[in-house]
Design an enzyme around this catalytic site. Sequence first.
Site, mmCIF file in Angstrom:
data_model
loop_
_atom_site.group_PDB
_atom_site.id
_atom_site.type_symbol
_atom_site.label_atom_id
_atom_site.label_comp_id
_atom_site.label_asym_id
_atom_site.label_seq_id
_atom_site.Cartn_x
_atom_site.Cartn_y
_atom_site.Cartn_z
ATOM 1 C CD GLN A 162 64.544 45.699 24.964
ATOM 2 O OE1 GLN A 162 65.634 46.132 25.330
ATOM 3 N NE2 GLN A 162 63.453 46.442 24.982
ATOM 4 C CE LYS B 271 67.386 49.401 26.347
ATOM 5 N NZ LYS B 271 66.290 48.463 26.620
ATOM 6 C CG ASP C 102 65.500 47.235 32.556
ATOM 7 O OD1 ASP C 102 65.752 48.440 32.369
ATOM 8 O OD2 ASP C 102 65.052 46.484 31.675
#
Length: 304
Positions: A110, A66, A133
């Site tokens: 994450q 990422k 997200d």
Amino acid sequence: MNGQISAPARSNFGVQTLGEIIDGKAFAANLLSTITAEVAKLPFKPGLAVVLVGDDAASRVYVANKIRTTEQAGMLSVHHRLGADTTQAELLALVARLNADPNVHGILVQLPLPKHLNADEVINTIHPDKDVDGLTVVSAGRLASGLPGLVSCTPLGCLLLLQDHLADLSGLNAVVLGRSNLVGKPIAQLLLQQNCTVTIAHSKTRDLAALCKTADILIAAVGRPEMVRGDWIKPGATVIDVGINRVAAATPGKTKLVGDVAFAEAAPLAGFITPVPGGVGPMTIACLLRNTLTAARRIEKIER
Ligand code: NDP
């Protein structure tokens, strides 16, 4: 639309066509090029903050990927790597700082977090306008209500692939296998917004095979290797395989990735189908950067 498979000519929504493999890798690469070009036109750098807690090996690889892709797109990558002993209060304080940081337009924590941390509380501390997200309750509510918001990356990637290949989804029967907050539910909401008739199936659904056979669009997001068999597929259907399952390969001691769909059986019947790997997977990170660009434009009030 790349990589035609050999299959007999047949009817696809009334049109004689050959089945096609949807090349998610190529689509994602194009999307990233477009994002990079759009970023270059902005008077500032969109910033994506990625927070990694602990030492999970797979998470380290995902985060490194990422960060690299964010930088390649010309965005600012802000990276926080915290020890496995980080407390809930410390993590919440970091998210609060990132919420207030004017250089940060997107925040990603994450997952999975170490077991002693409350992931739901951490995720829902992210400001919804920076929730790239799409995992906060507010983002889910905005999606369900049809309000502008940020949609989780894998479902958004599936929608972009469908729109590219089918153009108008209106009136199509869609069956979504799986009802997770991460994948199944948001995909179903997106398809409903596109005027599909949506059925969400799960582990208690009866006669999955017969239900799937009614689907013009079949989304498989169950995490069961090759569960969807060829005879579950309506001829000409578009099959989007979200599943990523690692199984034993033919060579002893080796493993390989397979989806939730038995690809070799389904591909000759499907109008369009995503492979695993190389289908939905590459779209997830491209959509993360798309969301970061969207968030940055909204926060900075930049017209498209
Ligand atoms: P979850 O485990 O959270 O959800 C799985 C869903 O599948 C549940 O709703 C479950 O039903 C349903 N299910 C499980 N077994 C069956 C069955 N036998 N018949 C019918 N339904 C069943 O998984 P996720 O949604 O997080 O992920 C799904 C898959 O997608 C996984 O393989 C994952 O690795 C992959 N994935 C891929 C991504 C990508 O970037 N390509 C990103 C995210 C996920 P119930 O609710 O009743 O338990």
